[in-house]
Design an enzyme around this catalytic site. Structure first.
Site, PDB file in Angstrom:
ATOM      1  CE  LYS A  22      -1.743   1.478   4.065  1.00 56.85           C
ATOM      2  NZ  LYS A  22      -1.392   2.873   4.403  1.00 56.85           N
ATOM      3  CG  ASN A  23       2.298   2.597   3.529  1.00 53.79           C
ATOM      4  OD1 ASN A  23       1.140   2.925   3.240  1.00 53.79           O
ATOM      5  ND2 ASN A  23       2.662   2.308   4.750  1.00 53.79           N
ATOM      6  NE  ARG A  93       0.600  12.069   6.965  1.00 60.85           N
ATOM      7  CZ  ARG A  93       1.083  13.275   7.220  1.00 60.85           C
ATOM      8  NH1 ARG A  93       0.260  14.204   7.643  1.00 60.85           N
ATOM      9  NH2 ARG A  93       2.344  13.570   7.045  1.00 60.85           N
ATOM     10  CB  CYS A 117      -5.160  10.072  11.528  1.00 60.74           C
ATOM     11  SG  CYS A 117      -3.481   9.562  11.776  1.00 60.74           S
ATOM     12  NE  ARG A 122       0.678  10.599  10.126  1.00 66.55           N
ATOM     13  CZ  ARG A 122       0.063   9.638   9.415  1.00 66.55           C
ATOM     14  NH1 ARG A 122      -1.089   9.166   9.835  1.00 66.55           N
ATOM     15  NH2 ARG A 122       0.586   9.175   8.306  1.00 66.55           N
ATOM     16  CB  ILE A 326       7.463   6.720  14.382  1.00 71.38           C
ATOM     17  CG1 ILE A 326       8.669   5.798  14.252  1.00 71.38           C
ATOM     18  CG2 ILE A 326       7.135   7.415  13.067  1.00 71.38           C
ATOM     19  CD1 ILE A 326       9.944   6.478  13.781  1.00 71.38           C
ATOM     20  NE  ARG A 396      -7.408   4.495   5.594  1.00 71.45           N
ATOM     21  CZ  ARG A 396      -7.130   5.753   5.890  1.00 71.45           C
ATOM     22  NH1 ARG A 396      -7.624   6.302   6.975  1.00 71.45           N
ATOM     23  NH2 ARG A 396      -6.326   6.458   5.118  1.00 71.45           N
TER      24      ARG A 396
HETATM   25  C1  EPZ Z   1       4.325   6.869   6.054  1.00 70.98           C
HETATM   26  O1  EPZ Z   1       3.550   7.916   6.575  1.00 70.98           O
HETATM   27  C2  EPZ Z   1       3.379   5.678   5.992  1.00 70.98           C
HETATM   28  N1  EPZ Z   1       2.245   5.984   5.130  1.00 70.98           N
HETATM   29  C3  EPZ Z   1       2.880   5.346   7.401  1.00 70.98           C
HETATM   30  O2  EPZ Z   1       2.059   4.184   7.303  1.00 70.98           O
HETATM   31  C4  EPZ Z   1       4.093   5.036   8.277  1.00 70.98           C
HETATM   32  O3  EPZ Z   1       3.663   4.780   9.582  1.00 70.98           O
HETATM   33  C5  EPZ Z   1       5.047   6.235   8.269  1.00 70.98           C
HETATM   34  O4  EPZ Z   1       5.430   6.548   6.910  1.00 70.98           O
HETATM   35  C6  EPZ Z   1       6.301   5.974   9.083  1.00 70.98           C
HETATM   36  O5  EPZ Z   1       6.970   4.862   8.567  1.00 70.98           O
HETATM   37  C7  EPZ Z   1       2.420   5.947   3.789  1.00 70.98           C
HETATM   38  O6  EPZ Z   1       3.512   5.723   3.286  1.00 70.98           O
HETATM   39  C8  EPZ Z   1       1.188   6.211   2.957  1.00 70.98           C
HETATM   40  P1  EPZ Z   1       6.342  10.275   8.148  1.00 70.98           P
HETATM   41  P2  EPZ Z   1       4.125   9.429   6.578  1.00 70.98           P
HETATM   42  O7  EPZ Z   1       6.248  11.525   7.363  1.00 70.98           O
HETATM   43  O8  EPZ Z   1       4.930   9.682   5.372  1.00 70.98           O
HETATM   44  C9  EPZ Z   1       6.411  13.480  11.615  1.00 70.98           C
HETATM   45  C10 EPZ Z   1       0.174   2.849   7.703  1.00 70.98           C
HETATM   46  O9  EPZ Z   1      -0.328   2.359   8.734  1.00 70.98           O
HETATM   47  N2  EPZ Z   1       6.366  14.461  10.522  1.00 70.98           N
HETATM   48  O10 EPZ Z   1       7.558   9.421   8.015  1.00 70.98           O
HETATM   49  O11 EPZ Z   1       2.992  10.331   6.881  1.00 70.98           O
HETATM   50  C11 EPZ Z   1       5.062  12.789  11.751  1.00 70.98           C
HETATM   51  O12 EPZ Z   1       4.204  13.571  12.568  1.00 70.98           O
HETATM   52  C12 EPZ Z   1       0.685   4.280   7.706  1.00 70.98           C
HETATM   53  O13 EPZ Z   1       0.298   2.229   6.606  1.00 70.98           O
HETATM   54  C13 EPZ Z   1       6.553  15.806  10.819  1.00 70.98           C
HETATM   55  O14 EPZ Z   1       6.752  16.186  11.962  1.00 70.98           O
HETATM   56  O15 EPZ Z   1       5.083   9.360   7.849  1.00 70.98           O
HETATM   57  C14 EPZ Z   1       5.431  11.489  12.414  1.00 70.98           C
HETATM   58  O16 EPZ Z   1       5.558  11.696  13.799  1.00 70.98           O
HETATM   59  C15 EPZ Z   1       0.490   4.946   9.060  1.00 70.98           C
HETATM   60  N3  EPZ Z   1       6.483  16.707   9.810  1.00 70.98           N
HETATM   61  C16 EPZ Z   1       6.811  11.180  11.822  1.00 70.98           C
HETATM   62  O17 EPZ Z   1       7.302  12.423  11.281  1.00 70.98           O
HETATM   63  C17 EPZ Z   1       6.263  16.330   8.509  1.00 70.98           C
HETATM   64  O18 EPZ Z   1       6.244  17.211   7.612  1.00 70.98           O
HETATM   65  C18 EPZ Z   1       6.797  10.129  10.715  1.00 70.98           C
HETATM   66  O19 EPZ Z   1       6.037  10.640   9.675  1.00 70.98           O
HETATM   67  C19 EPZ Z   1       6.079  14.972   8.238  1.00 70.98           C
HETATM   68  C20 EPZ Z   1       6.132  14.047   9.257  1.00 70.98           C
END
Ligand code: EPZ
Length: 416
Positions: A22-23, A93, A117, A122, A326, A396
C-alpha cells in the site's frame, strides 16, 4: 457497521501470498501525474486507500482502469486540475503525496491541510520546507495550502526527521527541477527506493534512495512507465505475527526477507522460529519470551508493526517494554487489548506489557488500521469469541484479511 466475529485458540497453518505494498502504491500512483500519458502499475492491492487515491486522481482528470485483479492503467493526459478538495484530503492523509507531482507538472498546487488522525497530529512542515528549498512559494491560510513556483531549481534539502512522505514529495518535485537536488537525512524505507525505480523508468535521474542521501538531477520532462509494486512488508509482518501469536506454522510468500530483518530478528530473540527463503519467510512458534523494543525509521523496527507485535507480547513469558518513537499517540489498541485481559501500562510513548497466560474474547473497537490488525491477532489467540467493530479501518490496509486468515485455518467471519 461491518464486524469481524473471531473464534480464538485456533493455530494458523499454511501458506499465504503477500500483496503489493500500500505504502509503495500510493506514491507511485501520485508520481504518474508527473507525465502525460498512460502508465501501468502491476501488483496493486485492492484497498480502500488505493480506491480513495484513484477517486482523487480521477477528479483531477486522470482516467484509471483495472486490468486483471492487480493492475492499474493510469492515463494522466487529461489531468488539468491542481486542487484537491477538502473532503477528500480529510479522508486520506496520503493525498499529501500529490503535492510534489502536481507542483512538478503544473508549478502550482492547492490542497487543504491533511487532517490529523488517530495516531497523531501528522504535520506536513517538512514537506513544505523541502518544496520551498527547490523554489516553491508556499502560503497557508483558511486551512488551505497553496504552493507555486515560476521555476523549480535544484537545492539542498535537509529533513529534520527522515519523513517518508516528505522524502517522496521532494523526490517527485525535484525530478523535474532545473539542476541538482540533494536530499539529506532522507527516509530509507524500501517504498522510497521503489519510487526511485519508477521515477527513473519515467526518465528521471535519481540516485541513493535507500540511503540517507538522495541525489536528484532534474530533467525537462518525464514519460509514462510500467512498474510492479514491491511486496507489502507490513502485511507480511502482520501474517508472520499472526502465525506466532497462534502458535502455528505459516509461510508468507512473495516477500523480500531483508525488508523484514528488524522484525524477524526480534522474533528470533523472543524464541520464535523463523526460516527465510529467497522470497518467503516461514514462522513456527512455540512459546515466546518478553522483549524490549523501540520503533525506529527503517531499517529499525517499523512503527506500523508496533501494534501487532504488542498484541503478541501480551502472551509472552515475562515483561516487555515497547517505546513508540515515531508517532505521538499510537497506543490506542492498549485499552481494547486490556478488555481481553492483557496487562499493559502506558506511560507517554512507552508501553509496559506483563505477559499473561491467556486472553479472553470480548467486543472491541478499532481506531486505526494497524490497531485493527492487532485486535484480530489477539482475538485469534484468545479463549472464546470476539467481536471486532469498525473493520473498515482494517480494509484500508489489508485486502480481504478475513478470507486470507480463513485460508490458514482461522475461524473469522465478516458480518454486515
Ligand atoms: C508513512 O507515513 C506511511 N504511510 C505510514 O504508514 C508510516 O507509519 C510512516 O510513513 C512511518 O513509517 C504511507 O507511506 C502512505 P512520516 P508518513 O512523514 O509519510 C512526523 C500505515 O499504517 N512528521 O515518516 O505520513 C510525523 O508527525 C501508515 O500504513 C513531521 O513532523 O510518515 C510522524 O511523527 C500509518 N512533519 C513522523 O514524522 C512532517 O512534515 C513520521 O512521519 C512529516 C512528518
Amino acid at each position: 457497521m461491518e464486524q469481524f466475529i473471531v473464534k480464538g485458540e485456533v493455530q494458523l497453518n499454511g501458506n499465504v501470498k503477500i500483496n503489493g505494498a500500500k505504502n509503495a502504491t500510493l506514491p507511485l500512483m501520485a508520481a504518474t501525474l508527473l507525465s502525460s500519458g498512460i502508465s501501468v502499475l502491476h501488483g496493486v492491492p485492492n484497498l480502500r486507500d488505493i480506491v480513495m487515491m484513484q477517486d482523487i486522481m480521477t477528479l483531477l482528470g486522470a482516467k484509471i482502469s483495472h486490468e486483471g485483479n492487480d493492475t492499474l492503467v493510469i492515463d494522466t493526459t487529461g489531468v488539468s486540475k491542481a486542487e484537491i478538495p477538502e473532503h477528500l484530503m480529510r479522508e486520506m492523509r496520503a493525498s499529501v503525496f500529490l503535492m510534489g507531482p502536481l507542483l512538478g507538472r503544473f508549478r502550482k498546487v492547492r490542497l487543504s491541510y491533511p487532517g490529523g488522525c488517530a495516531i497523531g497530529p501528522r504535520p506536513i512542515d517538512l514537506h513544505i520546507k523541502a518544496l520551498e528549498r527547490i523554489g516553491a512559494l508556499v502560503c497557508d491560510k483558511f486551512g488551505y495550502i497553496q504552493a507555486e513556483a515560476t521555476e523549480l531549481t535544484g537545492g539542498e534539502i535537509y529533513l529534520d526527521f527522515p519523513s517518508v512522505g516528505a522524502t517522496e514529495n521532494a523526490m517527485m518535485a525535484a525530478a523535474v527541477a532545473e539542476g541538482v537536488t540533494i536530499i539529506r537525512n532522507a527516509a530509507r524505507e524500501p517504498e522510497v527506493l521503489d519510487l526511485e525505480c519508477f521515477l527513473n523508468k519515467m526518465g528521471a535521474k535519481i540516485l541513493g534512495a535507500g540511503s540517507d542521501t538522495i541525489r536528484v538531477t532534474g530533467v525537462k520532462r518525464l514519460n509514462p512507465a510500467e512498474h510492479t509494486v514491491i511486496p507489502d512488508r507490513i502485511e507480511a509482518g502482520t501474517f508472520i505475527l499472526a502465525g506466532a501469536i497462534t502458535g502455528g506454522d505459516v509461510i508468507v510468500e512473495n516477500v523480500i526477507p531483508e525488508h523484514l530483518s528488524a522484525v524477524t530478528d526480534k522474533l528470533r530473540e523472543v524464541g520464535v522460529k523463523i526460516i527465510n527463503g529467497v522470497n518467503s519467510i516461514r514462522v513456527r512458534a512455540g512459546g515466546f519470551r518478553g522483549v524490549d523494543i523501540k520503533t525506529l525509521p527503517y531499517p529499525g523496527f517499523p512503527t506500523d508493526l508496533q501494534a501487532p507485535l504488542l498484541a503478541m507480547l501480551t502472551l509472552a513469558k515475562g515483561t516487555s517494554i515497547i517505546t513508540e518513537t515515531i508517532f505521538e499517540n499510537r497506543f490506542k489498541h492498549v485499552d481494547e487489548l486490556s478488555r481481553m485481559g492483557a496487562k499493559i501500562k502506558v506511560e507517554g510513548r512507552t508501553a509496559i506489557i506483563r505477559g499473561v497466560s491467556k486472553l479472553t474474547g470480548a467486543t472491541v473497537a478499532v481506531h486505526d488500521l494497524r490497531a485493527g490488525a492487532a485486535m484480530v491477532l489477539a482475538a485469534l489467540a484468545a479463549e472464546g469469541t470476539s467481536e471486532i467493530e469498525n473493520v473498515f479501518h482494517i480494509d484500508r490496509g489489508y485486502e480481504s484479511l478475513e478470507t486470507r486468515l480463513q485460508s490458514l485455518g482461522g475461524d473469522i467471519v465478516r458480518v454486515y
